[in-house]
Write a protein that holds these residues in place. Structure first.
Motif, PDB file in Angstrom:
ATOM      1  N   ALA A   1      11.907 -14.730  34.554  1.00  0.00           N
ATOM      2  CA  ALA A   1      12.763 -14.180  33.427  1.00  0.00           C
ATOM      3  C   ALA A   1      12.323 -12.891  33.046  1.00  0.00           C
ATOM      4  O   ALA A   1      13.517 -12.020  32.783  1.00  0.00           O
ATOM      5  N   PHE A   2      11.223 -11.969  33.171  1.00  0.00           N
ATOM      6  CA  PHE A   2      11.242 -10.625  32.997  1.00  0.00           C
ATOM      7  C   PHE A   2      11.955  -9.961  34.119  1.00  0.00           C
ATOM      8  O   PHE A   2      12.681  -9.142  33.724  1.00  0.00           O
ATOM      9  N   ALA A   3      12.111 -10.410  35.299  1.00  0.00           N
ATOM     10  CA  ALA A   3      12.824  -9.406  36.452  1.00  0.00           C
ATOM     11  C   ALA A   3      14.376  -9.886  36.198  1.00  0.00           C
ATOM     12  O   ALA A   3      15.182  -8.760  36.516  1.00  0.00           O
TER      13      ALA A   3
ATOM     14  N   GLY B   1      22.379 -11.187  46.546  1.00  0.00           N
ATOM     15  CA  GLY B   1      22.414  -9.641  46.381  1.00  0.00           C
ATOM     16  C   GLY B   1      21.150  -9.146  46.146  1.00  0.00           C
ATOM     17  O   GLY B   1      20.867  -7.763  46.539  1.00  0.00           O
ATOM     18  N   SER B   2      20.195  -9.928  45.798  1.00  0.00           N
ATOM     19  CA  SER B   2      18.900  -9.409  45.350  1.00  0.00           C
ATOM     20  C   SER B   2      17.828  -9.720  46.781  1.00  0.00           C
ATOM     21  O   SER B   2      18.138 -10.149  47.710  1.00  0.00           O
TER      22      SER B   2
ATOM     23  N   GLY C   1      17.402  -6.689  35.510  1.00  0.00           N
ATOM     24  CA  GLY C   1      18.439  -6.511  36.601  1.00  0.00           C
ATOM     25  C   GLY C   1      18.354  -7.141  37.845  1.00  0.00           C
ATOM     26  O   GLY C   1      19.254  -6.868  38.790  1.00  0.00           O
ATOM     27  N   LEU C   2      17.207  -7.632  38.342  1.00  0.00           N
ATOM     28  CA  LEU C   2      17.106  -8.093  39.656  1.00  0.00           C
ATOM     29  C   LEU C   2      18.058  -9.058  39.890  1.00  0.00           C
ATOM     30  O   LEU C   2      18.434  -9.462  40.977  1.00  0.00           O
ATOM     31  N   TRP C   3      18.059 -10.311  39.005  1.00  0.00           N
ATOM     32  CA  TRP C   3      19.343 -11.406  39.050  1.00  0.00           C
ATOM     33  C   TRP C   3      20.299 -11.181  37.947  1.00  0.00           C
ATOM     34  O   TRP C   3      19.969 -10.569  36.933  1.00  0.00           O
ATOM     35  N   GLY C   4      21.365 -11.551  38.412  1.00  0.00           N
ATOM     36  CA  GLY C   4      22.528 -11.654  37.204  1.00  0.00           C
ATOM     37  C   GLY C   4      22.257 -12.495  36.213  1.00  0.00           C
ATOM     38  O   GLY C   4      21.738 -13.592  36.167  1.00  0.00           O
TER      39      GLY C   4
ATOM     40  N   PHE D   1      21.644  -7.603  55.778  1.00  0.00           N
ATOM     41  CA  PHE D   1      20.952  -8.892  55.073  1.00  0.00           C
ATOM     42  C   PHE D   1      21.970  -9.137  53.759  1.00  0.00           C
ATOM     43  O   PHE D   1      21.392 -10.454  53.150  1.00  0.00           O
ATOM     44  N   GLY D   2      22.923  -8.579  53.583  1.00  0.00           N
ATOM     45  CA  GLY D   2      23.785  -9.046  52.516  1.00  0.00           C
ATOM     46  C   GLY D   2      23.061  -8.620  51.079  1.00  0.00           C
ATOM     47  O   GLY D   2      23.260  -9.615  50.335  1.00  0.00           O
ATOM     48  N   ILE D   3      22.421  -7.580  50.775  1.00  0.00           N
ATOM     49  CA  ILE D   3      21.855  -7.304  49.652  1.00  0.00           C
ATOM     50  C   ILE D   3      22.207  -5.995  48.990  1.00  0.00           C
ATOM     51  O   ILE D   3      22.691  -5.220  49.728  1.00  0.00           O
ATOM     52  N   ASP D   4      21.870  -5.959  47.725  1.00  0.00           N
ATOM     53  CA  ASP D   4      22.396  -4.979  47.008  1.00  0.00           C
ATOM     54  C   ASP D   4      21.317  -3.717  47.049  1.00  0.00           C
ATOM     55  O   ASP D   4      20.255  -4.223  46.731  1.00  0.00           O
ATOM     56  N   PRO D   5      21.154  -2.575  47.618  1.00  0.00           N
ATOM     57  CA  PRO D   5      20.310  -1.738  47.740  1.00  0.00           C
ATOM     58  C   PRO D   5      19.496  -1.246  46.377  1.00  0.00           C
ATOM     59  O   PRO D   5      18.539  -0.541  46.579  1.00  0.00           O
ATOM     60  N   ASN D   6      20.302  -1.647  45.226  1.00  0.00           N
ATOM     61  CA  ASN D   6      19.984  -1.208  43.906  1.00  0.00           C
ATOM     62  C   ASN D   6      19.038  -2.118  43.266  1.00  0.00           C
ATOM     63  O   ASN D   6      18.651  -2.125  42.292  1.00  0.00           O
TER      64      ASN D   6
END
Length: 334
Positions: free
Chosen positions: A325-327, A102-103, A331-334, A173-178
């Motif tokens: 790790a920062f991202a 989703g990212s 919230g970029l990755w769960g 593309f199967g991504i979360d726009p947020n």
């Protein structure tokens, strides 16, 4: 429209002023090609699509430059190590994740604003992210000195359009726009930061429904970035490309990131080498101080050595696990 692809060999320009040969690409995505006299195969290009509808590139009246793709290192002869010059039809290249989480990341290559140093086949960075489930969009962008109506802001228009298109086509593309981040390298780091601080203003008139989308990324990564256009720490090549006729201090301040940060700037990660002789590490230090002063979540890593490109002890991109790790924290990755 995407750059035309064919099976022509890599051509060397006969003109004395052309220091690098033009490279052409396979029209299909089948077996890699090998140019005559070269041992390295020409890899199939990534999926790509144009940033702008035909005839809708902003400020194109009077632009006469011709887009070319050249070898970055003719002596090396690797046909996949390329750069785009005089970009007239900017594109987004897509590295799809096999198992999308989703990212998404918009990746902006560098090139001192005189070229865009990128391969049509993609590279290790976008592949690593895609292997972890992130869909990566690698952009080319127009260059400031090529006669565009927006002048220095032509690449910013392209970056805003790119993140809008990604959001507009999120379902495809199967991504979360947020959950869209942006990363940039060298002058591409400047453009990533410029995009990140400019979400509150429009730089071009809307051309279609995609332009209703917001332009703010969730998180920003800037790696050995050009940041300021002001002496004494500016990268001279980028300043000259931005302002071929010299430019005033007022004009340079408008594109120097440290003077134009919004209070709600996205969380920003910075990495630089202390021995960078191309873009001084003060670019990252000054921006970090400005971000910290306004309490923007930010993280800075200055490596003892690594030069421009930040290669430490033979290792490429030692900062990437730190950025990941920062991202993730933001919230970029769960």
């Amino acid at each position: 429209m995407p750059i035309s692809l064919d099976r022509r060999q890599i051509l060397a320009s006969a003109a004395a002023s052309a220091l690098m040969p033009v490279v052409a690409f396979a029209q299909d995505s089948g077996a890699p090609l090998v140019a005559e006299g070269m041992k390295v195969p020409l890899l199939p290009p990534l999926e790509s699509f144009p940033l702008w509808p035909r005839g809708k590139v902003p400020g194109s009246k009077g632009v006469t430059v011709k887009e070319e793709w050249i070898l970055r290192n003719p002596k090396d002869g690797n046909p996949n190590d390329t750069a785009a010059t005089h970009v007239t039809e900017p594109i987004l290249m897509v590295r799809r994740a096999k198992n999308p989480n989703g990212s998404a990341i918009l990746m902006i290559p560098g090139g001192g604003y005189v070229r865009v140093a990128v391969s049509r086949a993609g590279g290790g960075t976008d592949k690593d992210f895609a292997d972890r489930g992130t869909t990566v969009f690698v952009m080319t962008y127009r260059l400031p000195a090529d006669g565009w109506g927006a002048g220095p802001e032509a690449p910013l228009q392209d970056a805003q359009r790119a993140i809008r298109l990604i959001r507009h086509r999120a379902k495809d593309f199967g991504i979360d726009p947020n959950r869209i981040g942006v990363i940039g390298f060298s002058a591409g780091g400047h453009l990533a930061g410029w995009l990140s601080e400019s979400f509150g203003r429009e730089t071009y008139a809307p051309v279609d429904a995609a332009d209703t989308q917001p332009t703010k990324p969730l998180v920003t990564g800037m790696f050995y970035p050009v940041m300021t256009m002001m002496a004494p720490y500016a990268h001279g090549g980028s300043v000259k490309a931005m302002f071929p006729n010299g430019g005033t201090d007022e004009q340079k301040r408008k594109v120097s990131l440290e003077f134009n940060l919004p209070i709600d700037m996205p969380p920003t990660f910075l990495a630089h080498a202390g021995d960078d002789r191309t873009v001084p590490a003060e670019n990252s230090l000054i921006l970090y101080q400005a971000l910290r002063a306004q309490k923007t979540p930010t993280e800075l890593h200055i490596f003892e050595n690594g030069g421009h490109g930040l290669r430490v002890n033979g290792q490429d991109q030692p900062y990437m696990p730190l950025f990941e790790a920062f991202a993730k924290r933001h919230g970029l990755w769960g």
